[in-house]
Design an enzyme around this catalytic site. Structure first.
Site, PDB file in Angstrom:
ATOM      1  N   GLU A  49      29.896  80.757  32.102  1.00 29.07           N
ATOM      2  CA  GLU A  49      28.885  81.474  32.717  1.00 29.07           C
ATOM      3  C   GLU A  49      28.624  83.249  31.921  1.00 29.07           C
ATOM      4  O   GLU A  49      28.441  84.524  32.084  1.00 29.07           O
ATOM      5  CB  GLU A  49      29.251  82.371  33.719  1.00 29.07           C
TER       6      GLU A  49
HETATM    7  C1  ACM Z   1      34.101  79.840  36.741  1.00 32.16           C
HETATM    8  O1  ACM Z   1      34.203  79.560  37.802  1.00 32.16           O
HETATM    9  N1  ACM Z   1      33.550  80.976  36.184  1.00 32.16           N
HETATM   10  C2  ACM Z   1      34.578  79.103  36.317  1.00 32.16           C
END
Ligand code: ACM
Length: 484
Positions: free
Chosen positions: A294
């Site tokens: 992310e």
């Molecule tokens: C995640 O759930 N951002 C690895």
């Protein structure tokens, strides 16, 4: 029993009954601590003396056999005359003892003396794991958990033959592990948590104690320093890590994707070099997890540069890289482990393929199956639901070998159940989300494919409820299961 052993046969006319004069025998000094801890537990619940003995006892732990079952495999025989567990070494004996604990009545787990009988139906078991990596992740950043809380968590997961504890140690909301060369990471960056309350962090001594305690249970700690996103706590602690040298405020909410290390500054890599070195020094395991998920605020080209440079630093400090599947878009060093957290999303699956094409192996944590922080159903008071609702059946009913089409079996290291703690501010809540789903993920990691069957599993899971009551586990009494 969970996980279901590789092979189990009943011995129809045999019953083992633990009596007051029983002894615990062990023929290998390396297995002595395992036998001692098992005996101590049984002494509390049975009130028996259970003295230790060199060599054979009523219950015997014996090394130097069952070599073909590998380091974690073991054989167990319970008959009228006694119980014998045989393994190549101490690790296999430890796994065998977790099986023996589950063969005994649930009250054998009690902290005070109970009435017998202490009976085990005669049986022989031959057992060895399907996968070498069977993990659970605890996010200690969104909410901090103390050493004692993590120890209870380790105790509970070890009963299901989990062998990796992935600790998510840094994120936007907090930095939780002491780094001597960058002390403000914990002093300031670890001071808060989600909701704005006091956070916390592990000193080097605390962390060493967690590593030791897990190791005693044959669980390897996998430390994660999440980069280049999920870094607000670090950025807030050191202005020089930011573009323009301006530190942001500490952050105690739960949005993701807004923070990034500065990719084109040398200090970023000096920082990571120090952090990875100090964390690697405290890591007996061969893997260091650098996150990589992310990174929505890192331009993609810069992200790829970052993956090359940051992975190089992990390798420099003697560890294999582990990272979330996004890192597979970059160039990965040999030996990288890629953690798949996608669902059936073709983009995520494409990155898994890209990882495998580069020679990386996969640990599977599909968010709509293995994420322990997803709500069980619409009304679950805790947890999130961005990956869907994850019932006990949903979390169990998938096959690691076929989750991602066209991945060779040799590329799958195993499975891991991550627990993110945005909504979980105490251990009771952690337990509620972990149990009863974690044992299912543990079984997917251990048991042979032929043993995986929801209906049969459901019955075996129902029996664990009484054990969790004795162990004071705040488990979710899912209506899918006929709890006994
Ligand atoms: C995640 O759930 N951002 C690895």
């Amino acid at each position: 029993m969970i996980p279901q052993p590789t092979a189990q046969q009943p011995l129809l006319d045999e019953t083992f009954i633990l009596q007051a004069d029983a002894t615990i025998g062990v023929d290998d000094p390396a297995a002595q601590p395992i036998a001692e801890r098992f005996a101590a537990r049984l002494r509390r619940s049975t009130g028996f003396a259970l003295p230790m003995q060199d060599g054979a006892g009523t219950i015997t732990l014996s090394t130097g056999g069952a070599e073909s079952l590998g380091a974690e495999g073991y054989e167990l025989r319970a008959d009228t005359s006694g119980v014998t567990i045989t393994a190549a070494g101490a690790e296999g004996l430890f796994r065998g003892v977790t099986t023996l604990r589950q063969l005994l009545p649930a009250k054998a787990e009690a902290g005070s003396a109970q009435d017998g009988p202490w009976e085990i139906a005669g049986t022989t078991i031959t057992d060895t794991p399907r996968y070498g990596y069977r993990g659970v992740m605890l996010d200690v950043t969104r909410h901090f958990f103390t050493v004692d809380q993590v120890k209870k968590f380790i105790d509970l997961v070890s009963l299901y033959k989990i062998n990796r504890l992935h600790l998510h140690l840094s994120d936007d909301q907090g930095w939780r592990i002491q780094v001597d060369s960058w002390p403000r990471l914990t002093e300031y960056g670890g001071s808060l948590q989600v909701g704005g309350g006091a956070g916390g962090s592990y000193t080097k001594e605390d962390y060493a104690e967690l590593v030791r305690y897990a190791g005693e249970r044959y669980i390897t700690v996998v430390p994660e320093i999440d980069t280049p996103g999920h870094t607000n706590a670090a950025l807030a602690s050191y202005p020089e890590l930011n573009k323009g040298d301006q530190a942001p405020e500490l952050y105690t909410e739960t949005e993701v994707g807004f923070s990034s290390l500065t990719i084109d500054k040398d200090v970023t890599y000096e920082f990571l070099d120090d952090v990875f070195r100090e964390v690697a020094e405290q890591t007996p395991g061969d893997v260091l997890h650098l996150g990589g998920d992310e990174a929505h605020s890192t331009p993609h080209g810069e992200y790829l540069t970052f993956v090359s440079r940051a992975t190089e630093l992990v390798v420099k400090h003697g560890k294999r890289v582990m990272g979330w599947h996004e890192i597979a878009d970059g160039e990965l060093p040999a030996g990288t482990v890629v953690q798949y957290w996608g669902t059936e999303d073709p983009k995520a699956q494409g990155l898994a393929h890209k990882a495998v094409e580069q020679g990386a192996t996969l640990v599977l944590s599909p968010a709509n199956r293995a994420y322990l922080d997803m709500k069980y159903h619409e009304e679950t008071p805790l947890g999130l639901q961005w990956a869907g609702l994850v019932s006990v059946e949903q979390s169990y009913s998938w096959n690691p070998a076929t989750l991602i089409p066209n991945v060779p079996a040799s590329a799958i290291d195993g499975v891991e159940a991550p627990l993110w703690t945005e909504t979980l501010d105490d251990l009771d809540k952690v337990e509620f989300m972990t149990f009863p789903r974690l044992p299912g993920i543990a079984e997917l990691g251990w048991s042979p494919e032929s043993a995986l069957d929801w209906t049969a599993y459901r019955d075996r899971l129902a029996e664990q409820g009484s054990r969790w009551e004795v162990l004071d586990v705040n488990f979710y009494r899912a209506p899918e299961i006929d709890w006994r």
